[in-house]
Structure formats: structure tokens, C-alpha cells
Design a protein around this motif. Structure first.
Motif, mmCIF file in Angstrom:
data_model
loop_
_atom_site.group_PDB
_atom_site.id
_atom_site.type_symbol
_atom_site.label_atom_id
_atom_site.label_comp_id
_atom_site.label_asym_id
_atom_site.label_seq_id
_atom_site.Cartn_x
_atom_site.Cartn_y
_atom_site.Cartn_z
ATOM 1 N N TYR A 274 0.835 -1.207 0.000
ATOM 2 C CA TYR A 274 0.000 0.000 0.000
ATOM 3 C C TYR A 274 0.867 1.253 0.000
ATOM 4 O O TYR A 274 0.547 2.253 -0.655
ATOM 5 C CB TYR A 274 -0.937 -0.017 1.213
ATOM 6 C CG TYR A 274 -2.244 -0.748 0.980
ATOM 7 C CD1 TYR A 274 -2.244 -2.064 0.550
ATOM 8 C CD2 TYR A 274 -3.467 -0.130 1.202
ATOM 9 C CE1 TYR A 274 -3.431 -2.738 0.337
ATOM 10 C CE2 TYR A 274 -4.661 -0.801 0.990
ATOM 11 C CZ TYR A 274 -4.640 -2.108 0.555
ATOM 12 O OH TYR A 274 -5.819 -2.772 0.333
ATOM 13 N N ALA A 275 1.968 1.216 0.742
ATOM 14 C CA ALA A 275 2.858 2.376 0.797
ATOM 15 C C ALA A 275 3.474 2.652 -0.571
ATOM 16 O O ALA A 275 3.538 3.811 -1.013
ATOM 17 C CB ALA A 275 3.960 2.143 1.825
ATOM 18 N N MET A 276 3.895 1.612 -1.268
ATOM 19 C CA MET A 276 4.523 1.828 -2.572
ATOM 20 C C MET A 276 3.509 2.359 -3.585
ATOM 21 O O MET A 276 3.822 3.232 -4.389
ATOM 22 C CB MET A 276 5.157 0.542 -3.075
ATOM 23 C CG MET A 276 5.957 0.765 -4.357
ATOM 24 S SD MET A 276 6.950 -0.645 -4.838
ATOM 25 C CE MET A 276 7.609 -0.035 -6.400
ATOM 26 N N MET A 277 2.281 1.834 -3.545
ATOM 27 C CA MET A 277 1.251 2.353 -4.448
ATOM 28 C C MET A 277 0.995 3.837 -4.175
ATOM 29 O O MET A 277 0.849 4.639 -5.105
ATOM 30 C CB MET A 277 -0.040 1.551 -4.295
ATOM 31 C CG MET A 277 0.021 0.190 -4.965
ATOM 32 S SD MET A 277 -1.574 -0.673 -4.984
ATOM 33 C CE MET A 277 -1.616 -1.301 -3.311
ATOM 34 N N SER A 278 0.947 4.199 -2.906
ATOM 35 C CA SER A 278 0.721 5.605 -2.549
ATOM 36 C C SER A 278 1.867 6.480 -3.037
ATOM 37 O O SER A 278 1.636 7.571 -3.577
ATOM 38 C CB SER A 278 0.577 5.740 -1.033
ATOM 39 O OG SER A 278 -0.512 4.995 -0.551
ATOM 40 N N LEU A 279 3.104 6.030 -2.887
ATOM 41 C CA LEU A 279 4.265 6.818 -3.292
ATOM 42 C C LEU A 279 4.305 7.009 -4.803
ATOM 43 O O LEU A 279 4.658 8.082 -5.294
ATOM 44 C CB LEU A 279 5.543 6.146 -2.794
ATOM 45 C CG LEU A 279 5.759 6.188 -1.274
ATOM 46 C CD1 LEU A 279 6.859 5.231 -0.856
ATOM 47 C CD2 LEU A 279 6.088 7.611 -0.825
ATOM 48 N N LEU A 280 3.945 5.978 -5.560
ATOM 49 C CA LEU A 280 3.904 6.116 -7.018
ATOM 50 C C LEU A 280 2.818 7.105 -7.439
ATOM 51 O O LEU A 280 3.022 7.938 -8.332
ATOM 52 C CB LEU A 280 3.661 4.756 -7.667
ATOM 53 C CG LEU A 280 4.812 3.751 -7.587
ATOM 54 C CD1 LEU A 280 4.390 2.410 -8.191
ATOM 55 C CD2 LEU A 280 6.046 4.282 -8.307
ATOM 56 N N ALA A 281 1.649 7.023 -6.793
ATOM 57 C CA ALA A 281 0.571 7.957 -7.114
ATOM 58 C C ALA A 281 0.956 9.389 -6.769
ATOM 59 O O ALA A 281 0.654 10.332 -7.522
ATOM 60 C CB ALA A 281 -0.705 7.560 -6.366
ATOM 61 N N ARG A 463 12.399 -3.882 -0.244
ATOM 62 C CA ARG A 463 11.860 -4.637 0.892
ATOM 63 C C ARG A 463 10.817 -5.666 0.434
ATOM 64 O O ARG A 463 10.806 -6.813 0.878
ATOM 65 C CB ARG A 463 11.233 -3.652 1.876
ATOM 66 C CG ARG A 463 11.085 -4.204 3.282
ATOM 67 C CD ARG A 463 10.636 -3.116 4.226
ATOM 68 N NE ARG A 463 9.323 -3.418 4.760
ATOM 69 C CZ ARG A 463 8.384 -2.520 4.998
ATOM 70 N NH1 ARG A 463 8.596 -1.255 4.722
ATOM 71 N NH2 ARG A 463 7.230 -2.872 5.494
ATOM 72 N N ILE A 464 9.939 -5.232 -0.481
ATOM 73 C CA ILE A 464 8.899 -6.131 -0.987
ATOM 74 C C ILE A 464 9.518 -7.312 -1.721
ATOM 75 O O ILE A 464 9.126 -8.469 -1.526
ATOM 76 C CB ILE A 464 7.946 -5.363 -1.927
ATOM 77 C CG1 ILE A 464 7.113 -4.348 -1.131
ATOM 78 C CG2 ILE A 464 7.025 -6.324 -2.676
ATOM 79 C CD1 ILE A 464 6.331 -3.388 -2.005
ATOM 80 N N VAL A 465 10.489 -7.029 -2.570
ATOM 81 C CA VAL A 465 11.119 -8.085 -3.369
ATOM 82 C C VAL A 465 11.856 -9.074 -2.470
ATOM 83 O O VAL A 465 11.774 -10.294 -2.643
ATOM 84 C CB VAL A 465 12.071 -7.472 -4.412
ATOM 85 C CG1 VAL A 465 12.919 -8.545 -5.082
ATOM 86 C CG2 VAL A 465 11.270 -6.708 -5.467
ATOM 87 N N ARG A 466 12.586 -8.553 -1.482
ATOM 88 C CA ARG A 466 13.317 -9.442 -0.577
ATOM 89 C C ARG A 466 12.381 -10.332 0.222
ATOM 90 O O ARG A 466 12.640 -11.526 0.411
ATOM 91 C CB ARG A 466 14.184 -8.612 0.366
ATOM 92 C CG ARG A 466 15.438 -8.039 -0.312
ATOM 93 C CD ARG A 466 16.237 -7.192 0.665
ATOM 94 N NE ARG A 466 17.472 -6.714 0.051
ATOM 95 C CZ ARG A 466 18.300 -5.841 0.627
ATOM 96 N NH1 ARG A 466 18.007 -5.355 1.834
ATOM 97 N NH2 ARG A 466 19.391 -5.458 0.012
#
Length: 484
Positions: A274-281, A463-466
Motif C-alpha cells: 500500500y505504501a509503494m502504491m501511494s508513493l507512485l501515485a 523490501r517487498i522483493v526481498r
């Protein structure tokens, strides 16, 4: 056993054709209006003033859309299909008319609120109605077509807004939406079933929804002017409200949830997604809102050209989504890492290129175009895989909630980004001292400050990938919601 997927042509044949037009039209009205407003906004503030409130046009529209989308289920259950569409369209048309008649910025902002409420209902109804008017085999195709309307809006919106702005008739851009909305609601009334079996509305998380919108408004209020104390007060209000929302979602407030379990709990996989989606938006929105203004004032572009240049990000987002949709396995991890890297490179280039005033020659505009496309393409590259991973990381019994929360999350991130962008631009001198020097300073600081969003996105992506690579290795310390 689910039915086999139908062909695209089935959506456009027989009785399905007008229904498809209605559902796609609801999203198109909302999306095209967003790009029209973004394109003509420099002309609006030049005519009626309100430069301090420049970002509020987007902030209020999107925040109201969150409320509208949330209320759509209850409206559908109480007013029926045709009543819900009629009410939403009337509200949207009234807001468009108010914007076109606005003598000053406060009236225009009120109109944008009405547009957002109506448009948010139309947006949500389009997705909700797919299951009511189409056979199950057509659902995937219908969902894809409705989503594609955002891509079409990047072509239509800047053209309509840009032409009216160049003719010196920005008000007519809003007025033109009124008859189109009337035709739309007439078509909806004639083709949508009067007696469709509407599911009973689920309990509304009204307190949490109001908290989301109030959080955005706290930042928006703090963004007016260039007084650091006032700006900090707005951010402090946002922080307190955010803490309250986290407590409610942790189960301390009871009532229906807005996000699935773990979405707001730091350290979980779902929270990282959710954090990564927010940062991209945030990365895309902060750039897209002010790009038409910067390109007109600093690069000498016409409203039409500036609108299309700004829309390059959304177009590149669509291309990135299509290009990465078929990726599997390790390729998806590479896409997640590449997305924030492309965003960071694009934002850094924009911070260097856009603030330097020029005549807007090809040697200057081409690198700017590439930078804008880099930001958008990166977001689109990761988006399908973030959505998929978020749904898989959610417990099975909460996946319907997760699906609806993703729309709320994107709208919230967009509204918050607009508010924060307005705060940074005003602090940097957009209105005081204003002029070319103030606009150049605002451009530099806007892109430089919000380059932090993809930088944080890169850390989150790693972090997500790891964690994805290690998910099959039990450590005894994992607290994330299982992927399922």
C-alpha cells in the motif's frame, strides 16, 4: 464452474452495446473532466485569481470523489439504478455549471466539490453495475474497457480544455459538460434495467471516510499562503488525524473497516505494498497538476500543447501497465525495482530542466517530454503487480474489502499529493514573489522535494522483493498477512 471468457465483440453487439456505452461513459465523464480542469486551470487563475488555491481544484474534486464513491452503494440500494445515475449526473452537471459561472475561486471550488461528488458516484456505479447488467463471461472484458477510459481521457481532456483555453473561453469548457451529461443520463435511463436486483448496501465506514477526507483538507488548509507556522499546523493536523485512523483500523473503534487487516500496520507485507502504491501515485500527481502552469509560464507553450505534454505521464502510465501485464516470476520483481528508479530519474531531470525559462524549443522540450514519460511509465510498470500482490497478501475473506480499498487508496493519495504540492509551491514563491522568478523557484522545489517519493518507493520496493524471495523460508518472526 465459471463461464469461459467472451470475446470483445460481445460487449458491442445487441443490447450490450448501449449498456457498455453507459458504463464506460460514467468513467469517461469523471476522467475527462479531471484533465479538462488541469489543462485550463492556468487560464482560470489568470482570469479570476486564486493562485494560492491552485492545487485545491484537484484536491477538492478528488476528496469529494472519495465520498461519492463511498456513498454509491447506499444510493444504489435506496434510489435504484436509474435514480442513482440520475442523481449523480444532476449533481455533476450542477457542479459543471457552477464552475463555468464562477466569478471567483471560492465559487469554482464549490463547483468542483459538486463535480467530485457526482463523478465519484458515477465512477463507482460503473464498476458496480457490471455484475448487474452483463453475463459473468463478460465481466473481465467490461472491467478492462471501463478502466481503459482513463487512457482515452488523456487524449480527449487536454484537447477540449486546451482548445477552449486558447479561444479565451475556459468557462465554456465546463459548460460543454452539461449537455453531454444530459445526453448521458438520458441514455442511462433508457437502457439500464429498472428492476435490476441491487444487492443490499454493506455498512458504510463513514467515520473512517470522513477522517480520510478531513486529513486531506487539513493539509489543503495549511497549504494556503507561505507562512511556515500555518503550513506546519496543517501537517500537524494531518498527523493527528492519521494516528486516529490507524487506531480505528487496528480495531479500537469498532465498526466496518476501510482497509484489510495489516494494511496500516508497519512491518507487514500489505503495508509495504500500500505504501509503494501511494508513493507512485504521489510522484505522478504532484508533477501532473502543476506541469501545465509551469510549461505555459516558463517554456512558452500554449494551453493545448501544455495540456498534452502534462498528459504524457498518464499516457506513459497506460503503456507501462500494458507492457508489464504479461510479466511473470522474477520479471515482476525487476519491474517493481525499475518503477521508482524511473520515477526518481524523471523527477530529478524535471527539477533541472523545467525551472530554466526558455522559448520552448525542441532541444528543451524533448528532454522534458522524456522525463515526464519516465515518471508515468515507471508507475504503470509496477502498478498491475502491486495490485495483484496486494490482493494475494489479503486474507480470502477480506479480498472484496481489499478491492474496494485500492480505489479509495488511489483517490486519497491523489488528493493528498495535490494538497502537498500546493503547499510546497506556495512556500517556494509561486504567488509571492510570483512572476517568472517565483514560478521557476516553485518548479524547482516541487520536483526536488517530491523526488523523495520515488526514492522512498525504491527502498520499499527492495523490501517487498526481498520478502517475496524469502516468503517460503520460515523465520519465526514474520508478522505479515500471508499471501494466500
Amino acid at each position: 464452474m465459471s463461464a469461459a471468457p467472451a470475446r470483445w465483440g460481445a460487449l458491442f453487439s445487441g443490447g450490450n452495446a448501449p449498456r457498455t456505452l453507459v458504463l464506460a461513459g460514467g468513467v469517461a465523464l469523471h476522467a475527462v473532466n479531471l484533465y479538462i480542469a488541469t489543462t485550463i486551470l492556468p487560464s482560470v487563475v489568470r482570469d479570476i485569481g486564486g493562485l494560492d488555491y491552485y492545487a485545491w481544484s484537484t484536491t477538492l474534486f478528488v476528496a469529494a470523489s472519495i465520498l461519492g464513491a463511498s456513498l454509491s452503494g447506499g444510493l444504489l440500494g435506496r434510489a435504484g439504478v436509474r435514480g442513482a445515475y440520475g442523481f449523480a449526473a444532476a449533481l455533476f452537471a450542477a457542479g459543471s455549471l457552477a464552475c463555468g459561472l464562477a466569478p471567483a475561486m471560492p465559487v469554482l471550488l464549490a463547483g468542483r466539490c459538486a463535480q467530485g461528488l457526482g463523478g465519484g458516484v458515477l465512477l463507482a456505479l460503473s464498476y458496480a453495475m457490471i455484475r448487474l447488467v452483463f453475463a459473468e463471461a463478460l465481466w473481465p472484458r467490461a472491467m478492462g474497457l471501463v478502466s481503459a477510459m482513463w487512457g482515452a481521457a488523456t487524449l480527449v481532456g487536454p484537447a477540449v480544455g486546451g482548445l477552449f483555453a486558447e479561444w479565451g473561453a475556459w468557462r465554456a469548457a465546463f459548460w460543454s459538460l452539461v449537455p453531454v451529461t444530459g445526453l448521458f443520463v438520458g441514455l442511462a435511463a433508457s437502457v439500464l434495467p429498472r428492476d435490476a436486483r441491487v444487492p443490499a448496501p454493506s455498512p458504510l465506514a463513514w467515520r473512517r471516510i470522513l477522517l480520510l477526507t478531513t486529513m486531506v483538507m487539513a493539509v489543503s488548509a495549511g497549504s494556503v499562503g507561505s507562512r511556515p507556522g500555518w503550513n506546519l499546523a496543517g501537517l500537524a493536523g494531518f498527523g493527528l488525524l492519521a494516528a486516529w485512523l490507524v487506531r480505528l483500523e487496528a480495531g479500537e473503534g469498532g465498526g466496518p473497516r476501510l482497509f484489510p487487516t495489516g494494511a496500516l500496520r508497519p512491518g507487514t507485507k500489505l503495508n509495504a505494498l500500500y505504501a509503494m502504491m501511494s508513493l507512485l501515485a504521489v510522484t505522478v500527481t504532484t508533477s501532473e497538476i502543476f506541469a501545465p502552469l509551469f510549461l505555459q509560464r516558463l517554456q512558452g507553450r500554449s494551453p493545448l500543447v501544455a495540456g498534452y505534454l502534462a498528459a504524457l505521464m498518464s499516457g506513459a502510465w497506460s503503456v507501462g501497465s500494458v507492457a508489464s501485464a504479461g510479466m511473470r516470476g522474477p520479471a515482476t520483481s525487476r519491474a517493481l525495482i525499475a518503477a521508482p528508479l524511473l520515477g526518481l530519474a524523471g523527477m530529478a531531470a524535471l527539477a533541472i530542466l523545467v525551472p530554466a525559462p526558455s522559448a520552448g524549443g525542441r532541444d528543451v522540450l524533448l528532454p522534458i517530454c522524456l522525463a515526464l514519460m519516465s515518471v508515468g511509465f515507471g508507475g504503470g510498470l509496477a502498478w498491475p503487480h502491486l495490485l495483484t500482490r496486494a490482493l494475494r497478501a489479503t486474507p480470502a475473506h477480506q479480498r472484496d474489502l481489499a478491492a474496494s480499498s485500492l480505489t479509495s487508496l488511489q483517490l486519497f493519495a491523489t488528493a493528498l499529493a495535490a494538497a502537498l504540492a500546493g503547499m510546497v509551491a506556495n512556500l517556494a514563491g509561486l504567488s509571492v514573489p510570483g512572476g517568472v522568478a517565483g514560478t521557476a523557484a516553485a518548479a524547482f522545489w516541487l520536483f526536488a522535494v517530491f523526488a523523495a517519493a520515488p526514492a522512498l518507493g525504491l527502498v520499499t520496493a527492495v523490501r517487498i522483493v526481498r520478502r517475496g524471495r524469502a516468503r517460503n523460508v520460515p523465520t519465526g518472526r514474520e508478522t505479515a498477512v500471508p499471501e494466500g
